[in-house]
Design an enzyme around this catalytic site. Structure first.
Site, PDB file in Angstrom:
ATOM      1  N   HIS A 195       0.857  -1.194   0.000  1.00 58.70           N
ATOM      2  CA  HIS A 195       0.000   0.000   0.000  1.00 58.70           C
ATOM      3  C   HIS A 195       0.883   1.230   0.000  1.00 58.70           C
ATOM      4  CE1 HIS A 195       0.683  -1.324   4.143  1.00 58.70           C
ATOM      5  NE2 HIS A 195       0.739  -0.045   4.472  1.00 58.70           N
ATOM      6  N   HIS A 211       0.815   5.218   1.193  1.00 59.52           N
ATOM      7  CA  HIS A 211       0.129   6.259   1.949  1.00 59.52           C
ATOM      8  C   HIS A 211       0.195   7.569   1.165  1.00 59.52           C
ATOM      9  CE1 HIS A 211       0.373   4.090   5.974  1.00 59.52           C
ATOM     10  NE2 HIS A 211       1.330   3.467   5.320  1.00 59.52           N
TER      11      HIS A 211
HETATM   12  P1  5GP Z   1       1.855   0.423   7.345  1.00 64.52           P
HETATM   13  O1  5GP Z   1       2.382   0.742   8.722  1.00 64.52           O
HETATM   14  O2  5GP Z   1       1.753  -1.068   7.111  1.00 64.52           O
HETATM   15  O3  5GP Z   1       2.561   1.141   6.249  1.00 64.52           O
HETATM   16  O4  5GP Z   1       0.402   1.040   7.340  1.00 64.52           O
HETATM   17  C1  5GP Z   1      -0.754   0.359   7.640  1.00 64.52           C
HETATM   18  C2  5GP Z   1      -1.840   1.416   7.754  1.00 64.52           C
HETATM   19  O5  5GP Z   1      -3.078   0.762   7.576  1.00 64.52           O
HETATM   20  C3  5GP Z   1      -1.897   2.109   9.107  1.00 64.52           C
HETATM   21  O6  5GP Z   1      -1.792   3.509   8.884  1.00 64.52           O
HETATM   22  C4  5GP Z   1      -3.250   1.699   9.676  1.00 64.52           C
HETATM   23  O7  5GP Z   1      -3.878   2.758  10.368  1.00 64.52           O
HETATM   24  C5  5GP Z   1      -4.020   1.314   8.436  1.00 64.52           C
HETATM   25  N1  5GP Z   1      -5.009   0.258   8.625  1.00 64.52           N
HETATM   26  C6  5GP Z   1      -4.780  -0.966   9.165  1.00 64.52           C
HETATM   27  N2  5GP Z   1      -5.905  -1.711   9.127  1.00 64.52           N
HETATM   28  C7  5GP Z   1      -6.856  -0.938   8.531  1.00 64.52           C
HETATM   29  C8  5GP Z   1      -8.235  -1.156   8.231  1.00 64.52           C
HETATM   30  O8  5GP Z   1      -8.818  -2.210   8.486  1.00 64.52           O
HETATM   31  N3  5GP Z   1      -8.906  -0.126   7.630  1.00 64.52           N
HETATM   32  C9  5GP Z   1      -8.276   1.065   7.326  1.00 64.52           C
HETATM   33  N4  5GP Z   1      -9.033   2.003   6.725  1.00 64.52           N
HETATM   34  N5  5GP Z   1      -6.983   1.299   7.612  1.00 64.52           N
HETATM   35  C10 5GP Z   1      -6.287   0.314   8.215  1.00 64.52           C
END
Ligand code: 5GP
Ligand code: ZN
Length: 138
Positions: A101, A103
């Protein structure tokens, strides 16, 4: 292409509802449930890739332009003056969901930058050695 145990596969493909900012055949972009700022968006491919090292075409070539497009829309819609594109790979890098993903994080005037680091010190010889170590694996 889809991992049935992956929450982002379920969200991207619509089996779990989400606040959707954008959708096409390959991507869904949703609002992060723990936003770093108002409008914090996650771009999710509809196919499962663990991280950027696994990401395949056409997703790889489309995700960055889509980030730019969403960021531009955020400026108009939300009044942010900038945005960060952040993409974590691996636990040590802060990745918590192992479905690629990107951001898109709106940044507003008067707020402190959130993507920061303390610049280190390094000798030129070490830069050369490190560069050649990486180069050798490309
Ligand atoms: P990472 O730290 O893996 O780059 O980011 C994961 C992001 O996914 C985090 O910012 C977290 O808040 C978001 N996130 C995790 N689970 C969910 C979910 O079920 N729904 C949404 N909308 N965001 C999620
Ligand atoms: Zn997935």
């Amino acid at each position: 292409m889809v991992d049935e145990n992956c929450i982002f596969c379920k969200i991207a493909n619509g089996s779990i509802p989400s606040a959707t900012v954008y959708e096409d055949d390959q991507f869904r972009a949703i609002l992060d449930m723990g936003p770093a700022s108002k409008g914090h968006t996650l771009i999710l491919p509809k196919a499962h890739f663990k991280d950027v090292c696994d990401l395949e075409e056409p997703y790889a070539s489309k995700v960055l332009p889509l980030g730019g497009r969403i960021g531009r829309a955020m400026k108009k819609a939300l009044g942010c003056s900038g945005f960060n594109l952040v993409q974590n790979n691996g636990t040590s890098a802060g990745q918590t969901v192992f479905h690629f993903h990107m951001h898109v994080i709106p940044r507003y005037d008067g707020e402190a930058p959130i993507v920061t680091w303390n610049p280190g010190k390094v000798e030129p010889e070490e830069l050369e050695e490190t560069a050649s170590q990486i180069y050798a694996e490309l």
